[in-house]
Each structure stands twice: as C-alpha cells, then as structure tokens.
Design an enzyme around this catalytic site. Structure first.
Site, PDB file in Angstrom:
ATOM      1  N   ARG A 104      11.121  14.376  21.647  1.00  0.00           N
ATOM      2  CA  ARG A 104       9.974  13.827  22.399  1.00  0.00           C
ATOM      3  C   ARG A 104       8.748  13.737  21.492  1.00  0.00           C
ATOM      4  O   ARG A 104       7.966  12.786  21.567  1.00  0.00           O
ATOM      5  CB  ARG A 104       9.682  14.712  23.616  1.00  0.00           C
ATOM      6  CG  ARG A 104      10.681  14.511  24.737  1.00  0.00           C
ATOM      7  CD  ARG A 104      10.680  15.635  25.750  1.00  0.00           C
ATOM      8  NE  ARG A 104       9.409  15.834  26.399  1.00  0.00           N
ATOM      9  CZ  ARG A 104       9.108  16.914  27.129  1.00  0.00           C
ATOM     10  NH1 ARG A 104      10.005  17.871  27.281  1.00  0.00           N
ATOM     11  NH2 ARG A 104       7.935  17.026  27.692  1.00  0.00           N
ATOM     12  N   ARG A 160       2.196   4.750  27.323  1.00  0.00           N
ATOM     13  CA  ARG A 160       2.814   5.513  26.250  1.00  0.00           C
ATOM     14  C   ARG A 160       3.261   4.639  25.085  1.00  0.00           C
ATOM     15  O   ARG A 160       3.836   5.147  24.113  1.00  0.00           O
ATOM     16  CB  ARG A 160       4.057   6.164  26.829  1.00  0.00           C
ATOM     17  CG  ARG A 160       4.018   7.655  26.854  1.00  0.00           C
ATOM     18  CD  ARG A 160       5.334   8.038  27.499  1.00  0.00           C
ATOM     19  NE  ARG A 160       5.715   9.355  27.182  1.00  0.00           N
ATOM     20  CZ  ARG A 160       5.473  10.384  28.007  1.00  0.00           C
ATOM     21  NH1 ARG A 160       4.819  10.225  29.111  1.00  0.00           N
ATOM     22  NH2 ARG A 160       5.915  11.554  27.658  1.00  0.00           N
ATOM     23  N   ARG A 170       7.301  26.564  29.724  1.00  0.00           N
ATOM     24  CA  ARG A 170       6.791  25.994  30.987  1.00  0.00           C
ATOM     25  C   ARG A 170       7.789  26.221  32.131  1.00  0.00           C
ATOM     26  O   ARG A 170       8.996  26.058  31.972  1.00  0.00           O
ATOM     27  CB  ARG A 170       6.564  24.491  30.836  1.00  0.00           C
ATOM     28  CG  ARG A 170       6.306  23.830  32.190  1.00  0.00           C
ATOM     29  CD  ARG A 170       5.870  22.408  32.103  1.00  0.00           C
ATOM     30  NE  ARG A 170       6.681  21.623  31.196  1.00  0.00           N
ATOM     31  CZ  ARG A 170       6.271  20.489  30.656  1.00  0.00           C
ATOM     32  NH1 ARG A 170       5.078  20.024  30.916  1.00  0.00           N
ATOM     33  NH2 ARG A 170       7.060  19.821  29.840  1.00  0.00           N
ATOM     34  N   LYS A 216      -1.721  17.684  30.011  1.00  0.00           N
ATOM     35  CA  LYS A 216      -2.131  16.562  30.874  1.00  0.00           C
ATOM     36  C   LYS A 216      -1.909  16.903  32.351  1.00  0.00           C
ATOM     37  O   LYS A 216      -2.799  16.736  33.177  1.00  0.00           O
ATOM     38  CB  LYS A 216      -1.347  15.283  30.513  1.00  0.00           C
ATOM     39  CG  LYS A 216      -1.469  14.881  29.052  1.00  0.00           C
ATOM     40  CD  LYS A 216      -0.669  13.618  28.753  1.00  0.00           C
ATOM     41  CE  LYS A 216       0.834  13.744  28.861  1.00  0.00           C
ATOM     42  NZ  LYS A 216       1.468  14.660  27.878  1.00  0.00           N
ATOM     43  N   ARG A 254      12.267  22.335  33.455  1.00  0.00           N
ATOM     44  CA  ARG A 254      12.643  20.930  33.345  1.00  0.00           C
ATOM     45  C   ARG A 254      13.824  20.761  32.391  1.00  0.00           C
ATOM     46  O   ARG A 254      13.917  21.443  31.380  1.00  0.00           O
ATOM     47  CB  ARG A 254      11.444  20.126  32.821  1.00  0.00           C
ATOM     48  CG  ARG A 254      10.649  19.493  33.935  1.00  0.00           C
ATOM     49  CD  ARG A 254       9.361  18.922  33.484  1.00  0.00           C
ATOM     50  NE  ARG A 254       9.444  18.024  32.332  1.00  0.00           N
ATOM     51  CZ  ARG A 254       8.393  17.379  31.838  1.00  0.00           C
ATOM     52  NH1 ARG A 254       7.205  17.538  32.413  1.00  0.00           N
ATOM     53  NH2 ARG A 254       8.514  16.591  30.803  1.00  0.00           N
TER      54      ARG A 254
END
Ligand code: AP5
Length: 210
Positions: free
Chosen positions: A166, A88, A127, A13, A155
């Site tokens: 998650r 969400r 990432r 996203k 992160r």
C-alpha cells in the site's frame, strides 16, 4: 466546507475525519469504508474490489469515481463533506473537480497529514476497529477502556506485507495528487506525528480562520 484529508495509509485521516464530522455535522466520504462495506455485503463491487485491496493495490479509477459521484449527489453533502482516501490518483483528482463543477462546488482545502514512513507500519499493524461503533483504536497508542465491550477487529489489509505494498502504491500513484492541489494553492501541511487531539485542534483553528 468541502475538505480533502490527504495522507499516506495510516497517516490518521480516518481518526481526524471522525472528530471533524461530529464537530461540523458534515459527512465523511471514505472510499475505503464504502469498498469494505461492499465486501462485507458480498456485492459484485465488493468481490471485484477485494482482489485489489487484499494485494495492497488501488481499485481502478473508473470504479471509485463512479462511487464518489453517486455519494456526492446525496443531500447530506449540501453543507459540505470530508473526503478520506479519495482522490488517490491524479485522474481521480481531475474527475472530482469535474463532478464538483457540475454541482457548482469545489474543494476548498486539502489538509495533508505528514507522518514519517518509519511510523506507518507500526500504526497500521496495531490498528483495531470497533465492530460496534466503527471507532478507530491502536493497541499501543489509543487502546479502548474495555476491549471486550468494543468487540475489536483487524482489517484484512493491515498485515505488514500488504501495508508495504500500500505504501508503494501511495508513493507512485497518490503522492503526485499533492502537487495537483499545490498548483491550485489549496494545501495545508500538518505534522501528523503529533497527538491526535493536538492535530484536531490545529485543524479546527485552520478551518475557523479560513
Ligand atoms: P483506505 O481505507 O482509504 O486506507 P488508507 O488510505 O490506506 O488509510 P488507512 O485507513 O489505512 O489510514 P488512515 O490514514 O485513515 O489512518 P487511521 O486514522 O485509521 O483504503 C484501503 C484500500 O481500499 C486501498 O489500499 C485501496 O485498495 C482501496 N481504496 C480506497 N480508496 C481508494 C481510491 N480512492 N482509489 C483506489 N483504491 C482505493 O490511523 C491508523 C492507526 O494509527 C490507528 O490505529 C490510529 O489509532 C493510529 N493513529 C492515528 N492518528 C495517530 C496519531 N496522531 N498518533 C499515533 N497514532 C495515531
């Protein structure tokens, strides 16, 4: 154009939003980024949100809805916006419709990135984000030309054990949002396992033929 970019954690996203905001000159509204900034700045909101984010849980609806309402009232949203990571939950989707109705706006399209769960953990744990530019990289799929120059960071919630939580939250609380928008006939499904630039081209072509 008022767009929702939808998909599981790591579906791409943020990567797509960064391309689209440049092309269309409309803002990206990422609730994840807003919350991470609040954590960085040590605000009350940040301290509250951190407890949930570090555990891979969703921040309560009323907190996030308030942030989005404030953000959508800003002038730069007049020509459109790209929602990234919001709504969400079905409650968030309902509240978003109400907020937009008050502003005489509505969501026009929901672009849903579909990526196999088996790819997600590798994508997220690999990432890295540039501290300088906010650009999103991947150590294997999209490494920066000069790692030192970019000053990369990982992160806090991108550790494997948090990613699994998650994903669980996504399946239970977020996946039903897709049905909410399917009932409104607003969803376009995209194969999120293609190369990032192929997906961007596909999105542009969908938006331009709308
Ligand atoms: P948030 O920041 O929204 O994270 P997320 O939805 O979990 O999504 P990600 O940012 O992890 O992934 P992405 O889809 O943007 O993928 P990206 O492009 O970076 O939320 C974080 C937390 O904040 C939540 O857990 C929750 O606690 C809280 N929160 C946020 N919003 C909330 C809300 N509305 N309600 C309640 N709580 C909320 O790509 C991932 C990696 O894959 C990158 O390395 C990238 O380079 C790579 N990649 C991207 N595309 C491709 C491709 N096509 N092929 C190969 N690699 C790719």
């Amino acid at each position: 154009m008022n767009i929702v970019l939808f998909g599981a954690p790591g579906a791409g996203k943020g990567t797509q939003a960064k391309e689209l905001i440049e092309k269309y000159n409309i803002p990206q509204i990422s609730t994840g980024d807003i919350l991470r900034n609040a954590i960085k700045n040590g605000t009350k909101l940040g301290l509250e949100a951190k407890k949930y984010m570090d555990n891979g849980q969703l921040v309560p609806d009323e907190v996030v809805n308030g942030l989005v309402k404030e953000r959508l009232a800003m002038d730069d949203c007049n020509q459109g916006f790209i929602m990234d990571g919001y709504p969400r939950t079905v409650i968030q989707a309902e509240v978003l419709d109400e907020i937009l109705k008050e502003l005489s706006k509505e969501i026009e399209i929901v672009l849903a990135l579909d990526v196999p769960t088996s790819d997600i953990v590798e994508r997220i744990t690999g990432r890295r984000t540039s501290k300088k530019t906010g650009k999103i990289y991947h150590i294997k799929y999209n490494p920066p030309v000069d790692e030192k120059e970019e000053d990369l960071e990982q992160r806090a919630d991108d550790k494997e054990e948090v990613v699994l939580k998650r994903l669980e939250a996504y399946e239970k609380q977020t996946a039903p949002v897709l049905d909410y928008y399917k009932k409104q006939d607003k969803v376009v499904m995209l194969d999120g396992s293609k190369k990032p630039n192929e997906i961007t081209q596909e999105i542009i072509s969908i938006l331009e033929n709308k």
